[in-house]
Design an enzyme around this catalytic site. Structure first.
Site, short mmCIF file in Angstrom:
data_model
loop_
_atom_site.label_atom_id
_atom_site.label_comp_id
_atom_site.label_asym_id
_atom_site.label_seq_id
_atom_site.Cartn_x
_atom_site.Cartn_y
_atom_site.Cartn_z
N ALA B 28 -15.40 3.83 -5.34
CA ALA B 28 -16.13 2.77 -4.64
C ALA B 28 -15.23 1.57 -4.38
O ALA B 28 -15.62 0.42 -4.52
CB ALA B 28 -17.36 2.35 -5.44
N GLY B 29 -13.98 1.86 -4.00
CA GLY B 29 -13.11 0.79 -3.51
C GLY B 29 -13.32 0.68 -2.01
O GLY B 29 -14.35 1.10 -1.46
N GLY B 32 -13.79 4.17 -0.12
CA GLY B 32 -15.05 4.82 -0.47
C GLY B 32 -16.24 4.10 0.13
O GLY B 32 -17.15 4.74 0.69
N PHE B 131 4.06 -11.13 8.11
CA PHE B 131 4.18 -10.26 6.94
C PHE B 131 5.41 -9.38 7.10
O PHE B 131 5.88 -9.17 8.22
CB PHE B 131 2.92 -9.38 6.81
N GLN B 255 5.95 2.73 -4.02
CA GLN B 255 6.42 1.42 -3.58
C GLN B 255 6.49 0.43 -4.74
O GLN B 255 5.54 0.29 -5.50
CB GLN B 255 5.49 0.85 -2.52
N HIS B 257 6.70 -3.39 -5.25
CA HIS B 257 6.51 -4.64 -4.52
C HIS B 257 7.51 -5.66 -5.06
O HIS B 257 7.65 -5.82 -6.26
CB HIS B 257 5.07 -5.13 -4.72
N LEU B 267 0.86 -9.40 -9.19
CA LEU B 267 1.33 -9.51 -7.81
C LEU B 267 1.28 -10.94 -7.27
O LEU B 267 0.29 -11.65 -7.46
CB LEU B 267 0.44 -8.63 -6.94
N THR B 269 1.55 -12.37 -3.46
CA THR B 269 1.51 -11.78 -2.13
C THR B 269 2.77 -12.04 -1.30
O THR B 269 3.38 -13.11 -1.37
CB THR B 269 0.29 -12.28 -1.33
N GLU B 270 3.09 -11.02 -0.51
CA GLU B 270 4.14 -11.15 0.50
C GLU B 270 3.75 -12.22 1.53
O GLU B 270 4.61 -12.77 2.22
CB GLU B 270 4.26 -9.78 1.18
N ARG B 301 9.30 -4.00 2.08
CA ARG B 301 9.31 -4.15 0.63
C ARG B 301 10.40 -3.32 -0.06
O ARG B 301 10.99 -3.76 -1.04
CB ARG B 301 7.95 -3.76 0.08
N HIS B 368 3.62 -0.66 -7.26
CA HIS B 368 2.52 -1.22 -6.51
C HIS B 368 1.67 -0.18 -5.79
O HIS B 368 0.46 -0.25 -5.82
CB HIS B 368 3.10 -2.21 -5.50
N ARG B 409 5.40 1.93 2.69
CA ARG B 409 4.29 1.30 3.41
C ARG B 409 4.60 -0.15 3.75
O ARG B 409 5.16 -0.87 2.93
CB ARG B 409 3.02 1.37 2.56
N SER B 414 -2.24 -1.18 4.04
CA SER B 414 -3.13 -0.40 3.17
C SER B 414 -4.57 -0.85 3.33
O SER B 414 -5.48 -0.01 3.35
CB SER B 414 -2.70 -0.49 1.71
#
Lengths: 255, 602
Positions: B28-29, B32, B131, B255, B257, B267, B269-270, B301, B368, B409, B414
């Site tokens: 359920a992410g 999903g 990005f 990957q 990060h 993390l 963020t980039e 990355r 990551h 990636r 993502s």
């Protein structure tokens, strides 16, 4: 060019220079299959100042007692799994560092209050999410945006509800509320925060529906402005202010 | 379980609960729930998740979701396609990348229309930021392509999708751990017929019979020690598929990060670099200028992570042990940090005691994202070999390998992937379910899971779960991280074999049924060991350097031999501790449409 390392880097000696402390944790345990009542159990754990309470719970579970039960996932304060009472205050275990606690005394850890206790630090979250669902926490817009285009919203209008979009539904606020402890029917701060997020979204057309819901006897008027919820919020949301804005909107209409 | 929803055809036989749905979604992410929103209105759908949906790790994504909306400057989906292919070092299937970039625009608009509070431009449109690896006109300069909501874009996507699932009355089974995919032999062909799940609250087993099953179970970053991934990202879904004898694709590509908080892996963020933050070594030099003169700190990355490791290896690291580099945000000013990057500003303050407004932040690469996973075609159908699909079985999101990410990636792709391919999985599952009858369940479908759990719970083992997992994670960090050699991979292969032996003797201390997280951690460790073994085995076999897979002993890309996907199969003796006894590797061609491989320079 660097190479992959086969041997342990020699940082162990350097790390040893950082002082470790023995910290005592008193954890309120409960397994309904075994215990008639919850009981306090103490654990001594070697900790560094920058470790989190979650690290301590993991050390206990992984090195001492595998049956210690708690929820956790992201471990940096964004998933909302590990709200618990630490020294009597609702906090996320993964955002509470040892250095910010008085370790000359035991650290008390127990489940959040007001929700049915299931086992150790785990409560039944279903009543909490039931209140959340009741406020219709989703965008209800009567107009159709132009096909393939976003709805237009100014920076200023987006800013009005920014604070309440940060909610991670951890229940730290709701389970810190004295009104919720005594009256489980009260919607509680988190549901009101999530209603606020839509009531004040310029794209939404159902503010009056939600305001009606919250004008109920178990709605916003139960709030006694004790600010426990604001203090408890790990996301820094001004929860009490959001509740006050909803009260204002009921009286005067959506601004 | 949502008590408001009707129980669908539940019966209990020998203590096992049976349910029946047209479609069952596992996870359920973002992927999903995006699938559920598509499937729910058209078919009887259930979502089963080991967590409450809002705990899923999509919520930890920060910086943005790419789409060539061209709201703030000229952009096109063709450029996005090209960047994705080049970013993936030409191991990307180009037809899939084109779909990703084209459908990105609708995917972002869908989310906005569902209520997602994106940051806005002065005209009130969705704002966009720079990005890594996203460029104007095939690499000429960075382009503003990432749609964002402060630095909690993933949080807002997860919340918005959950809100819309509530709106649609989607049925959730929360804290149900899927542990097996039930396959039924139909005329000599194995067909999926259901899912077996363990209800954490009661310890009881549930069989969910379904016409179509969607895997959206996320990644497995917990095979590493230093990772941005949640504790729960143990690759259960990918592991289930593996144990069924279905292939896994490109597992060697993981990957790292660049900007994890040093020592912690949390993390940053980039998007920070997108807003202008700069990486510096101990002497304050902006070292990325040497490595990627055109787009500097906004190189992809894999490249940035390698450069950081190299700076440290050559003695230019910062700090008392010269073991990290610095992310300098000080010139951005308090307002940009507080409004566009508030969460990461707070992470640095909380966890390192460093205030990014005034001081540079110590950072190092952190595990990551898994580029590899369950192979699917662009319809999100799971492949049983290079071409044939498993009818009724779908996968989307990090657990899947379409492959839109190839060997590396790009940031923001993502959050895009989960929306584009989650939607496709949901839509296609509905179409499939409409046209077929239920596949019969085999006798005692929960039997294998029951035996596995009973064995773990009843064992008198002496090995601690935590000790085995810690050694696995530490050894993976040392030997299979940013830089790899045959020697390091051979070493960690031996370690994993030894750990697999020890795992047979693992101890579960909690003997109870209710909320037995000790038992589930033992199960999760089994999946981690399986997947780490496949990652390392695949990595050893790829004797070249490409994207996220850097071999010190084979530093160049070798298109002649290796411009193809790795396909790993479980075959032989699955119980053996030795990978050689039960992993078979094959190759699958890369789909090339418009872009021939070129040297990857930035």
């Amino acid at each position: 060019m660097s190479t992959a390392m086969l041997e342990t880097q020699s940082t162990d000696t350097a790390d040893a220079a950082i002082q470790a402390f023995t910290v005592t944790f008193l954890i309120r345990r409960f397994d309904p299959d075994v215990d008639a009542e919850p009981r306090w159990q103490d654990f001594d754990v070697e900790m560094y100042a920058t470790d989190r309470v979650l690290d301590a719970l993991h050390k206990i579970k992984w090195e001492q007692d595998g049956s210690l039960t708690f929820r956790r996932s992201c471990a940096h304060g964004i998933c909302g799994s590990d709200a618990m009472r630490i020294n009597g205050r609702n906090r996320l275990a993964c955002k509470t560092l040892i250095k910010d606690l008085d370790i000359s005394k035991p650290i008390y850890v127990e489940a959040i209050k007001g929700l049915p206790l299931e086992k150790d630090l785990v409560v039944d979250m279903e009543p909490f999410f039931a209140s959340y669902r009741e406020v219709q926490p989703f965008l209800i817009a009567n107009s159709q945006p132009e096909a393939g285009k976003e709805r237009i919203q100014s920076i200023a209008k987006r800013e009005i509800f920014d604070d309440t979009t940060k909610c991670i539904l951890c229940a730290a606020c709701t389970s810190s509320c004295p009104v919720f402890w005594t009256d489980g029917q009260y919607f509680g701060p988190a549901a009101i925060v999530n209603a606020h997020r839509f009531i004040f979204d310029s794209r939404d057309d159902a503010a009056s529906v939600r305001l009606d819901i919250l004008n109920d006897k178990e709605g916003v008027w139960r709030c006694r402005t004790t600010f426990n919820c604001t203090d408890a919020c790990p996301r820094g949301i001004e929860v009490t202010k959001a509740i006050a804005e909803v009260k204002q909107a009921i009286i005067r209409g959506k601004p | 379980m949502n008590p408001e929803s009707a129980h669908v055809e539940t019966k209990i036989v020998d203590g096992v609960h049976y349910h029946q749905y047209d479609i069952v979604i596992v996870g359920a992410g973002g992927a999903g729930m995006r699938a559920a929103i598509e499937a729910g209105p058209g078919a009887r759908t259930a979502v089963i998740s080991k967590l409450y949906p809002t705990r899923s790790h999509t919520g930890a994504a920060q910086g943005g979701m790419a789409a060539a909306l061209a709201n703030v400057e000229e952009d096109s989906w063709e450029w996005h396609t090209f960047d994705t292919i080049k970013g993936g070092d030409y191991l990307v299937d180009q037809d899939a990348a084109e779909i990703l970039a084209k459908e990105a625009i609708d995917a972002v608009i869908d989310l906005e229309n569902m209520g997602l509070p994106f940051n806005r431009t002065p005209e009130g449109k969705i704002d966009q930021r720079r990005f890594g690896g996203h460029t104007r006109d095939h690499g000429k300069a960075p382009v503003r392509r990432a749609c964002y909501a402060a630095d909690r874009t993933g949080h807002m996507i997860l919340q918005t999708l959950f809100q819309n699932c509530v709106k649609l009355g989607i049925e959730f089974y929360n804290e149900y751990y899927a542990l097996d995919l039930v396959m039924t032999d139909v005329d000599g062909v194995e067909q999926p017929s259901g899912i077996v799940a363990h209800d954490l609250a009661t310890g009881e087993l549930h069989v969910f019979r379904a016409k179509a099953i969607i895997f959206a179970t996320g990644g497995y970053g917990k095979i590493f020690k230093t990772t941005s991934n949640a504790h729960t990202l143990t690759g259960d879904g990918v592991g289930i598929i593996w144990r069924k004898g279905l292939p896994l694709e490109d597992m060697e590509f993981f990957q790292f990060h660049p900007t994890g908080l040093a020592g912690l892996g949390i993390l940053l963020t980039e998007g920070a670099r997108g807003e202008g933050a700069i990486l510096r070594n101990a002497s304050g030099e902006r070292f990325m200028e040497r490595y990627a003169p055109t787009i500097k700190d906004l190189a992809p990355r894999d490249i940035v992570s390698r450069c950081m490791q190299q700076e440290v290896a050559e003695g230019r690291g910062a700090g008392p042990h010269k073991d990290y580099v610095l992310l300098d945000c000080t010139h951005l000013g308090a307002e940009v940090l507080e409004t566009k990057l508030p969460d990461i500003t707070e992470f640095a303050r909380t966890y390192l005691g460093v205030d990014p407004v005034y001081e540079p932040v110590p950072v190092m690469p952190t595990a990551h994202y898994a580029m590899g996973g369950i192979p699917t075609n662009v319809a999100a159908e799971v492949l049983r070999d290079n071409t044939a699909v498993v009818p009724g079985l779908y996968a989307a999101g990090e657990c899947a390998c379409v492959s839109v990410h190839g060997s590396n990636r790009l940031g923001t792709n993502s959050l895009l992937d989960i929306n584009v391919f989650g939607k496709r999985a949901g839509r296609n599952a509905v179409e499939y379910a409409k046209g077929v009858e239920f596949t019969p369940l085999p006798d005692d479908p929960a039997g294998p899971v029951r035996r596995m759990l009973d064995q773990l719970r009843d064992s008198n083992g002496t090995e601690r779960i935590g000790a085995i997992r810690k050694e696995l994670q530490e050894e993976m960090d040392k030997n299979a991280q940013v830089f790899r050699t045959d020697e390091s991979l051979a070493h960690v292969t031996e370690v994993i074999a030894r750990l697999r032996e020890r795992y047979r003797n693992v101890a579960v201390q909690d003997k109870g049924k209710r909320f037995n997280t000790d038992l589930l951690e033992a199960v999760e460790l089994g999946f981690l060991l399986d997947l780490a073994e496949v990652v390392v085995f695949s990595a050893r076999n790829r004797r070249e350097s490409r994207g996220g897979h850097m071999r010190d002993d084979f530093p160049n890309r070798d298109d002649e031999q290796y411009m193809q996907h790795t396909m790993a199969y479980l075959s032989g003796d699955p119980q053996s501790s030795l990978a050689d006894d039960h992993i078979r590797l094959d190759w699958k061609p890369v789909t090339v449409t418009r872009y021939q491989p070129m040297e990857r320079k930035y």
